[in-house]
Design a protein around this motif. Structure first.
Motif, PDB file in Angstrom:
ATOM      1  N   GLY A  40      23.026  96.452 -53.660  1.00 18.58           N
ATOM      2  CA  GLY A  40      22.905  97.835 -54.109  1.00 18.58           C
ATOM      3  C   GLY A  40      24.217  98.571 -54.227  1.00 18.58           C
ATOM      4  O   GLY A  40      24.247  99.802 -54.239  1.00 18.58           O
ATOM      5  N   ILE A  41      25.319  97.843 -54.357  1.00 14.62           N
ATOM      6  CA  ILE A  41      26.635  98.478 -54.349  1.00 14.62           C
ATOM      7  C   ILE A  41      26.856  99.378 -55.564  1.00 14.62           C
ATOM      8  O   ILE A  41      27.624 100.335 -55.513  1.00 14.62           O
TER       9      ILE A  41
ATOM     10  N   GLY B 173      10.398  92.907 -45.404  1.00  8.66           N
ATOM     11  CA  GLY B 173      11.837  92.965 -45.604  1.00  8.66           C
ATOM     12  C   GLY B 173      12.581  93.360 -44.340  1.00  8.66           C
ATOM     13  O   GLY B 173      11.996  93.881 -43.388  1.00  8.66           O
ATOM     14  N   PHE B 174      13.886  93.112 -44.338  1.00 10.57           N
ATOM     15  CA  PHE B 174      14.724  93.448 -43.186  1.00 10.57           C
ATOM     16  C   PHE B 174      16.160  93.596 -43.664  1.00 10.57           C
ATOM     17  O   PHE B 174      16.543  93.076 -44.712  1.00 10.57           O
TER      18      PHE B 174
ATOM     19  N   ARG C   9      30.668  89.003 -58.490  1.00  9.38           N
ATOM     20  CA  ARG C   9      31.354  89.931 -57.591  1.00  9.38           C
ATOM     21  C   ARG C   9      32.116  89.153 -56.526  1.00  9.38           C
ATOM     22  O   ARG C   9      31.828  87.982 -56.281  1.00  9.38           O
ATOM     23  N   LYS C  10      33.060  89.852 -55.874  1.00  6.23           N
ATOM     24  CA  LYS C  10      33.762  89.258 -54.748  1.00  6.23           C
ATOM     25  C   LYS C  10      32.939  89.456 -53.485  1.00  6.23           C
ATOM     26  O   LYS C  10      32.449  90.555 -53.218  1.00  6.23           O
ATOM     27  N   ARG C  11      32.828  88.393 -52.733  1.00  4.70           N
ATOM     28  CA  ARG C  11      31.974  88.436 -51.550  1.00  4.70           C
ATOM     29  C   ARG C  11      32.485  89.402 -50.487  1.00  4.70           C
ATOM     30  O   ARG C  11      31.705  90.110 -49.849  1.00  4.70           O
ATOM     31  N   GLU C  12      33.801  89.484 -50.307  1.00  5.66           N
ATOM     32  CA  GLU C  12      34.339  90.262 -49.193  1.00  5.66           C
ATOM     33  C   GLU C  12      34.205  91.765 -49.390  1.00  5.66           C
ATOM     34  O   GLU C  12      34.066  92.522 -48.426  1.00  5.66           O
ATOM     35  N   ASN C  13      34.238  92.243 -50.658  1.00  7.00           N
ATOM     36  CA  ASN C  13      34.210  93.692 -50.865  1.00  7.00           C
ATOM     37  C   ASN C  13      33.249  94.148 -51.960  1.00  7.00           C
ATOM     38  O   ASN C  13      33.110  95.345 -52.207  1.00  7.00           O
TER      39      ASN C  13
ATOM     40  N   ARG D 202      23.824  93.490 -46.535  1.00 11.17           N
ATOM     41  CA  ARG D 202      24.051  92.435 -47.519  1.00 11.17           C
ATOM     42  C   ARG D 202      22.727  91.720 -47.762  1.00 11.17           C
ATOM     43  O   ARG D 202      21.813  91.789 -46.933  1.00 11.17           O
ATOM     44  N   ASP D 203      22.621  91.036 -48.925  1.00 10.50           N
ATOM     45  CA  ASP D 203      21.419  90.238 -49.126  1.00 10.50           C
ATOM     46  C   ASP D 203      21.607  88.897 -48.417  1.00 10.50           C
ATOM     47  O   ASP D 203      22.661  88.634 -47.831  1.00 10.50           O
TER      48      ASP D 203
END
Length: 264
Positions: A171-172, A156-157, A226-230, A163-164
């Motif tokens: 994980g938000i 993993g990295f 979800r919203k991508r920006e936040n 972000r994924d």
């Protein structure tokens, strides 16, 4: 008997950039030999000491767990040796394979599982250190006890500030503080935890992470929920959105199947 201390890797925060997810399958002959099983458990119990044997262990954090079948076998051995005296017979939770609601065909589906006997998670900021630790730990296990054909390692990295690889914040909704994570993840009577490992296949030509236009982002938001920006949840989440499948499918059903027969 008091609960064993939990592993810090379960709940402590980390700014590690890289990780490994290491599922080890033991061969049948090893599992049939009581002494071999005990030596395997001994190697796992010393994994934090083993991690200090790498050339530079700075920032390296490791954790280990057992698959359900192997854990049951270990428990039976310890019971015979009277080392579990004082603990209730049902102190192990009755975990079942996870199901989720498939909205397309309208019924619950059992998620595929490749099983495994030992799960090792290690994280750090040096890929070489993780590679070295992987081999050092492997060499502590009894000779020829591992089935190399089934054993798997996923590396993993971190990506775009946590972000994924689809470009969404990962994980938000997880508990934020160390104490909150400890309360959620650690069982108070045993000091242990349960973990599910999943591998997701992404269609990168569909995800289009690099500079997507507004229409593509709107469609992706519907897929994720979800919203991508936040990372905020959408007001109207579609039934088959990722958020719904994880919350109303796998997570709730897992909570039920894991805890339904447990009396704390």
């Amino acid at each position: 008997m008091a609960a064993a201390p939990s592993q810090p890797t379960v709940f402590e925060p980390s700014d590690a950039q890289y990780g490994i997810f290491y599922w080890i399958h033991l061969n049948g002959k090893a599992l049939d030999n009581c002494n071999t099983v005990q030596n395997i458990v001994k190697s796992c119990s010393r994994i934090h000491h083993t991690a200090q044997r790498v050339d530079d262990p700075t920032g390296l954090k490791v954790g280990v767990g057992f698959g359900k079948k192997f854990l049951k076998q270990i428990t039976e051995i310890l019971k015979r040796k009277k080392e579990l005296q004082g603990l209730r017979d049902n102190f192990l939770l009755l975990a079942e394979r996870v199901k989720y609601q498939d909205w397309k065909i309208g019924k619950k589906i059992v998620l595929p599982s490749k099983g495994g006997d030992i799960f090792v998670h290690a994280k750090g900021n040096n890929v070489g250190t993780l590679y070295e630790f992987q081999h050092v730990f492997y060499n502590t296990l009894p000779h020829k006890s591992v089935d190399p054909e089934k054993t798997s390692i996923t590396r993993g990295f971190t990506f775009q500030h946590h972000r994924d690889i689809s470009g969404y914040m990962d994980g938000i909704a997880n508990p934020a503080t160390t104490e909150e994570r400890r309360n959620w993840a650690v069982l108070s009577n045993t000091g242990g935890s349960f973990v599910i490992t999943q591998k997701w296949a992404h269609r990168m030509d569909t995800v289009k992470v690099e500079r997507p236009d507004d229409a593509i982002v709107d469609q992706q938001n519907q897929w994720i929920g979800r919203k991508r920006e936040n990372g905020r949840l959408l007001e109207d989440i579609q039934p088959r959105a990722h958020v719904n499948l994880m919350r109303k499918g796998s997570r709730i059903h897992l909570q039920y199947t894991v805890l339904k027969d447990y009396e704390g």
